[in-house]
Write a protein that holds these residues in place. Structure first.
Motif, mmCIF file in Angstrom:
data_model
loop_
_atom_site.group_PDB
_atom_site.id
_atom_site.type_symbol
_atom_site.label_atom_id
_atom_site.label_comp_id
_atom_site.label_asym_id
_atom_site.label_seq_id
_atom_site.Cartn_x
_atom_site.Cartn_y
_atom_site.Cartn_z
ATOM 1 N N PRO A 17 44.353 48.552 -12.755
ATOM 2 C CA PRO A 17 42.896 48.737 -12.701
ATOM 3 C C PRO A 17 42.285 49.191 -14.019
ATOM 4 N N ASP A 18 43.084 49.839 -14.872
ATOM 5 C CA ASP A 18 42.538 50.323 -16.144
ATOM 6 C C ASP A 18 42.517 49.247 -17.229
ATOM 7 N N GLY A 19 42.914 48.011 -16.862
ATOM 8 C CA GLY A 19 42.864 46.906 -17.811
ATOM 9 C C GLY A 19 44.166 46.601 -18.516
ATOM 10 N N GLU A 20 45.159 47.446 -18.374
ATOM 11 C CA GLU A 20 46.445 47.171 -19.018
ATOM 12 C C GLU A 20 47.095 45.931 -18.410
ATOM 13 N N ARG A 21 47.727 45.134 -19.242
ATOM 14 C CA ARG A 21 48.473 43.953 -18.809
ATOM 15 C C ARG A 21 49.856 43.990 -19.444
ATOM 16 N N LYS A 22 50.860 43.515 -18.707
ATOM 17 C CA LYS A 22 52.225 43.555 -19.221
ATOM 18 C C LYS A 22 53.026 42.397 -18.632
ATOM 19 N N LEU A 23 53.661 41.619 -19.494
ATOM 20 C CA LEU A 23 54.538 40.542 -19.033
ATOM 21 C C LEU A 23 55.818 41.152 -18.477
ATOM 22 N N ILE A 24 56.154 40.799 -17.234
ATOM 23 C CA ILE A 24 57.398 41.252 -16.600
ATOM 24 C C ILE A 24 58.386 40.099 -16.685
ATOM 25 N N GLU A 25 59.368 40.247 -17.545
ATOM 26 C CA GLU A 25 60.307 39.157 -17.806
ATOM 27 C C GLU A 25 61.502 39.236 -16.856
ATOM 28 N N LYS A 26 61.722 38.151 -16.135
ATOM 29 C CA LYS A 26 62.828 38.071 -15.177
ATOM 30 C C LYS A 26 63.778 36.909 -15.469
ATOM 31 N N ALA A 27 63.483 36.143 -16.518
ATOM 32 C CA ALA A 27 64.216 34.896 -16.742
ATOM 33 C C ALA A 27 65.430 35.061 -17.646
ATOM 34 N N GLN A 28 66.140 36.172 -17.496
ATOM 35 C CA GLN A 28 67.400 36.323 -18.221
ATOM 36 C C GLN A 28 68.456 35.404 -17.593
ATOM 37 N N PRO A 29 69.504 35.057 -18.343
ATOM 38 C CA PRO A 29 70.555 34.203 -17.780
ATOM 39 C C PRO A 29 71.158 34.808 -16.508
ATOM 40 N N LEU A 30 71.424 33.956 -15.527
ATOM 41 C CA LEU A 30 72.040 34.424 -14.298
ATOM 42 C C LEU A 30 73.441 34.948 -14.575
ATOM 43 N N ARG A 31 73.824 35.970 -13.814
ATOM 44 C CA ARG A 31 75.163 36.539 -13.923
ATOM 45 C C ARG A 31 75.926 36.289 -12.628
ATOM 46 N N LYS A 32 77.233 36.420 -12.720
ATOM 47 C CA LYS A 32 78.098 36.042 -11.598
ATOM 48 C C LYS A 32 77.759 36.787 -10.321
ATOM 49 N N TYR A 33 77.446 38.105 -10.443
ATOM 50 C CA TYR A 33 77.196 38.922 -9.255
ATOM 51 C C TYR A 33 75.812 39.567 -9.253
ATOM 52 N N ASP A 34 74.885 39.068 -10.054
ATOM 53 C CA ASP A 34 73.582 39.748 -10.115
ATOM 54 C C ASP A 34 72.881 39.775 -8.758
ATOM 55 N N TYR A 35 73.087 38.750 -7.942
ATOM 56 C CA TYR A 35 72.439 38.689 -6.630
ATOM 57 C C TYR A 35 72.853 39.824 -5.704
ATOM 58 N N MET A 36 73.983 40.483 -6.016
ATOM 59 C CA MET A 36 74.419 41.618 -5.212
ATOM 60 C C MET A 36 73.530 42.840 -5.434
ATOM 61 N N PHE A 37 72.909 42.941 -6.628
ATOM 62 C CA PHE A 37 72.253 44.182 -7.006
ATOM 63 C C PHE A 37 70.801 44.025 -7.460
ATOM 64 N N GLU A 38 70.245 42.824 -7.341
ATOM 65 C CA GLU A 38 68.842 42.637 -7.692
ATOM 66 C C GLU A 38 68.333 41.321 -7.124
ATOM 67 N N SER A 39 67.027 41.230 -7.080
ATOM 68 C CA SER A 39 66.375 39.993 -6.693
ATOM 69 C C SER A 39 66.208 39.104 -7.929
ATOM 70 N N ALA A 40 65.681 37.913 -7.731
ATOM 71 C CA ALA A 40 65.388 37.018 -8.850
ATOM 72 C C ALA A 40 64.049 37.353 -9.484
#
Length: 311
Positions: free
Chosen positions: A135-158
């Motif tokens: 609401p205060d006008g701040e904007r921030k790119l949230i980067e999620k497109a790092q290379p997939l890892r073998k077990y990342d799905y166990m501990f985070e979403s996409a």
């Protein structure tokens, strides 16, 4: 009888699943941005979780109300609301299935981009970066497109579920899985996007994370998690880890989906040998190396806590 929607059969059809609850401050802007999507035919399935404001009225009176199917089945939270929609919505007539929050603003090219990337990569599901705004006008790119890892799905979403797009085959297979899940274990799921990503990856399907930001991701006091920018928000996330919630969710997801890997084995049995095997795969536990190392550290902490009772 299921509601029939008019369709443009020349364009790709997309079922958008939207969980709503007291979102009248932002809902019109979100709906407008969904129906402004280019080069696709969009229908919305919205389930309201007992709103006490004008959310239902907005859904019913929107100028595209003929393309919105509304149900009112109370679920007690956003995650369970989305899982309810994924279990019950009539998805078979659509080419793609997407998820939507009630309070964001989508770029008009969001779906066209997702469909193009799914086709180019032959992936089964898609997600992307987002641009958080406050609401205060701040904007921030949230980067999620790092290379997939073998077990990342166990501990985070996409990434945020509001970026998710599934092919029809994937959505229907996931729907079948959810319908067959034991209800007591499914009720324990808090984050629908995490279990969706875990199921897709854990069943050998492919996921494409785009380095494109297709939406403005609104931040406010009612966000379930949202984007952290304060010490308080980071403290809340640490609490989720230190009080056991995070690993309880990871284990519940693993048991529901049937994951068979070193991390799942450790979470279930808490044996030292399994911890060592997991730590040897530490860099594969999340997509960002720093976060993967942190998860490894906390797994070791969790093991010691479980053996000593220390918190």
């Amino acid at each position: 009888m299921a509601q029939e929607f008019p369709k443009n059969t020349e364009l790709p059809s997309i079922a958008v699943l939207m969980a709503t609850y007291n979102g009248d401050r932002w809902l019109n802007e979100q709906l407008d941005s969904i129906f402004a999507q280019s080069d696709c035919d969009v229908q919305i399935f919205a389930n309201d979780d007992g709103s006490s404001d004008t959310t239902l009225s907005i859904l019913q009176r929107h100028r595209n109300a003929s393309r919105i199917h509304i149900t009112e089945d109370r679920q007690g939270g956003a995650g369970q609301n989305f899982l309810h929609l994924l279990r019950t919505a009539n998805l078979g007539d659509f080419d793609y299935v997407a998820l939507s929050d009630q309070d964001d603003i989508w770029m008009a090219s969001k779906f066209a981009r997702a469909i193009s990337r799914l086709n180019d990569s032959s992936a089964d599901a898609y997600s992307s970066n987002v641009t958080a705004f406050w609401p205060d006008g701040e904007r921030k790119l949230i980067e999620k497109a790092q290379p997939l890892r073998k077990y990342d799905y166990m501990f985070e979403s996409a990434g945020p579920g509001c970026t998710f797009v599934f092919t029809r085959e994937t959505a229907l297979a996931f729907q079948k899985f959810l319908k067959n899940c034991p209800s007591d274990k499914l009720k324990k799921v808090t984050l629908h996007d995490w279990i969706a990503y875990g199921w897709v990856r854990g069943t050998g399907r492919t996921w494409f994370i785009d380095n494109f930001s297709g939406l403005d991701y609104r931040q406010h006091d009612s966000n379930v998690l949202g984007a952290s920018r304060s010490a308080g928000a980071l403290a809340n996330r640490w609490k989720m880890v230190s009080d056991g919630w995070y690993f309880e969710q990871a284990l519940n997801n693993a048991l529901l989906i049937g994951h068979s890997n070193v991390a799942a084995t450790f979470l279930e049995k808490r044996k030292f040998a399994d911890l060592v095997r997991t730590l040897l795969q530490m860099t594969q536990l999340r997509r960002r190396k720093s976060e993967a190392l942190f998860v490894g550290f906390v797994l070791a902490y969790e093991y010691l806590r479980s053996k000593t009772g220390y918190r």
